[in-house]
Design a protein around this motif. Sequence first.
Motif, PDB file in Angstrom:
ATOM      1  N   ILE A 335       0.844  -1.200   0.000  1.00 48.04           N
ATOM      2  CA  ILE A 335       0.000   0.000   0.000  1.00 48.04           C
ATOM      3  C   ILE A 335       0.883   1.255   0.000  1.00 48.04           C
ATOM      4  O   ILE A 335       0.643   2.204  -0.756  1.00 48.04           O
ATOM      5  CB  ILE A 335      -0.947  -0.002   1.215  1.00 48.04           C
ATOM      6  N   ALA A 336       1.917   1.243   0.830  1.00 49.70           N
ATOM      7  CA  ALA A 336       2.828   2.386   0.883  1.00 49.70           C
ATOM      8  C   ALA A 336       3.533   2.596  -0.453  1.00 49.70           C
ATOM      9  O   ALA A 336       3.743   3.734  -0.894  1.00 49.70           O
ATOM     10  CB  ALA A 336       3.858   2.183   1.994  1.00 49.70           C
ATOM     11  N   ALA A 337       3.910   1.506  -1.131  1.00 51.48           N
ATOM     12  CA  ALA A 337       4.591   1.623  -2.428  1.00 51.48           C
ATOM     13  C   ALA A 337       3.701   2.297  -3.459  1.00 51.48           C
ATOM     14  O   ALA A 337       4.160   3.146  -4.245  1.00 51.48           O
ATOM     15  CB  ALA A 337       5.011   0.232  -2.915  1.00 51.48           C
ATOM     16  N   VAL A 338       2.436   1.935  -3.485  1.00 55.18           N
ATOM     17  CA  VAL A 338       1.499   2.562  -4.421  1.00 55.18           C
ATOM     18  C   VAL A 338       1.365   4.055  -4.127  1.00 55.18           C
ATOM     19  O   VAL A 338       1.361   4.895  -5.044  1.00 55.18           O
ATOM     20  CB  VAL A 338       0.125   1.866  -4.355  1.00 55.18           C
ATOM     21  N   LEU A 339       1.281   4.397  -2.855  1.00 56.84           N
ATOM     22  CA  LEU A 339       1.155   5.810  -2.478  1.00 56.84           C
ATOM     23  C   LEU A 339       2.393   6.606  -2.874  1.00 56.84           C
ATOM     24  O   LEU A 339       2.289   7.752  -3.347  1.00 56.84           O
ATOM     25  CB  LEU A 339       0.906   5.925  -0.977  1.00 56.84           C
ATOM     26  N   PHE A 340       3.576   6.026  -2.702  1.00 53.56           N
ATOM     27  CA  PHE A 340       4.805   6.720  -3.102  1.00 53.56           C
ATOM     28  C   PHE A 340       4.870   6.916  -4.613  1.00 53.56           C
ATOM     29  O   PHE A 340       5.324   7.958  -5.094  1.00 53.56           O
ATOM     30  CB  PHE A 340       6.033   5.944  -2.623  1.00 53.56           C
ATOM     31  N   THR A 341       4.430   5.920  -5.355  1.00 51.80           N
ATOM     32  CA  THR A 341       4.415   6.053  -6.812  1.00 51.80           C
ATOM     33  C   THR A 341       3.498   7.193  -7.241  1.00 51.80           C
ATOM     34  O   THR A 341       3.857   8.017  -8.099  1.00 51.80           O
ATOM     35  CB  THR A 341       3.960   4.733  -7.468  1.00 51.80           C
TER      36      THR A 341
END
Length: 453
Positions: A335-341
């Motif tokens: 979830i955090a990776a998607v938000l950073f992208t």
Amino acid sequence: MSVAENKPAISYAEILRLAWPASVAASVTPLLGAVDVWALAQSSRPLDIAAIGLGSVIFSLAYWTFGFIRMSVAGLTAQAAGAEDEAEARAALVRGGVIGACIGVALVVLQFPIGLAAFQLLGTGSEASAETLAHGRTYFDIRIWGAPFALASYAAFGWLTARGRTDFLMAASLFMTLLNIGLDYWFVMGLGWGAAGVAYGTLIAEIAGFFAAMAFVLVLLKDHGGVKMHWRPQEFWKAERLSRTVAINFDIFIRTMLLAFCFAWFVQRSGAFGDVTLAANQALLQLFLFTGLALDGTAIAAETLVGRAIGARDRATGKARYVQAVRKTFLLGCIAAVLFTLFYWAAGSPLIALLTPEGPIREDMNAYMPWVIISPLIVVIGFQLDGIFIGATRSREMRDSMIVSAPIFLAASVWLANSWGNHGLWAAFSLYFILRAVTLAIWLPRIARSFDS
């Protein structure tokens, strides 16, 4: 009802309590690199960005190579805590701290041959100017004196993580970073020292950071029976314990040396495209690292939770909590990776404008920013698996994963860069992180099976 069923489940709140301070602590290092870039870009010597890129890659290679100190202390301490063995938890701290300090002193003593060999290698096949190489060497000659403090700090950071006090880890890291930012501004913007100013700021901050970390360690010792309790010096270097520590450290040493070499290779190959592209890649690499290390928060939470599960005396309880830790930390990490992208997609250009003034370095950064935008989705799985394997002290698999991935990256970087220039270099770098994730995923079931043996 089984013991495993009586044991409270690992909650998302518990993971977040460990993860968000760890994310802040992990991300301040590349954030500091970004501040270095910003300060030099605003100064009268903006191409010193390339100089600190060359100089700092040596420390990345050295410090990441010896990152096994933090990882082994974290894994061994977490397992000791899971087994409620306070004496062994303290022994892991002592072993790690002594090893780190001794390695740091050796780096200081050997600084001349290390610097000579490193800059000869970095200059080979590079289009970086003689001035850039000279300023990079100045940066190295100053910063090397902080090595004993920086490496001893690794043991303290790993120990604080394993004890579940990532808030202490965050506080020490923020203190060190804010001090470094203030010194950067003074030395670079105020005094005009360029790369040397960045080096002095980092040196002072690393020394201060060590003492801050040790202060938090003392606080935690008081909370676990008192500073004078639970010490068994006769077991610090006990053959059985030491043998396991050395074996884990050696495997992670090989793994981390190859990881650091791949980063160093990326920077060195960036120099083949000239000072401007080298400076742009150095600045983008700070954003790349910021993303990856910020995502490392859930991986660090996995280190602690998996280590405690492995160390649990009741195997059924341990396995149940291991499965929960893996699934829930993976979910939060993705979830955090998607938000950073999404963040980099929306804010990439403003970030570049903030870091660099109008000119060729900014133009190159904008051209290659798409690789940074997709990087969170590329690195998250590998980072998360690293945390699981560190907590389980499965160092051999971590070593073998890197042995497989690194040579493929080196070959791909040459082939793709020859075909597509700097885009090819970034493509090979991304492929490397994917390979690391794939190889670790293949070996992941071994950890779950260990609970049944």
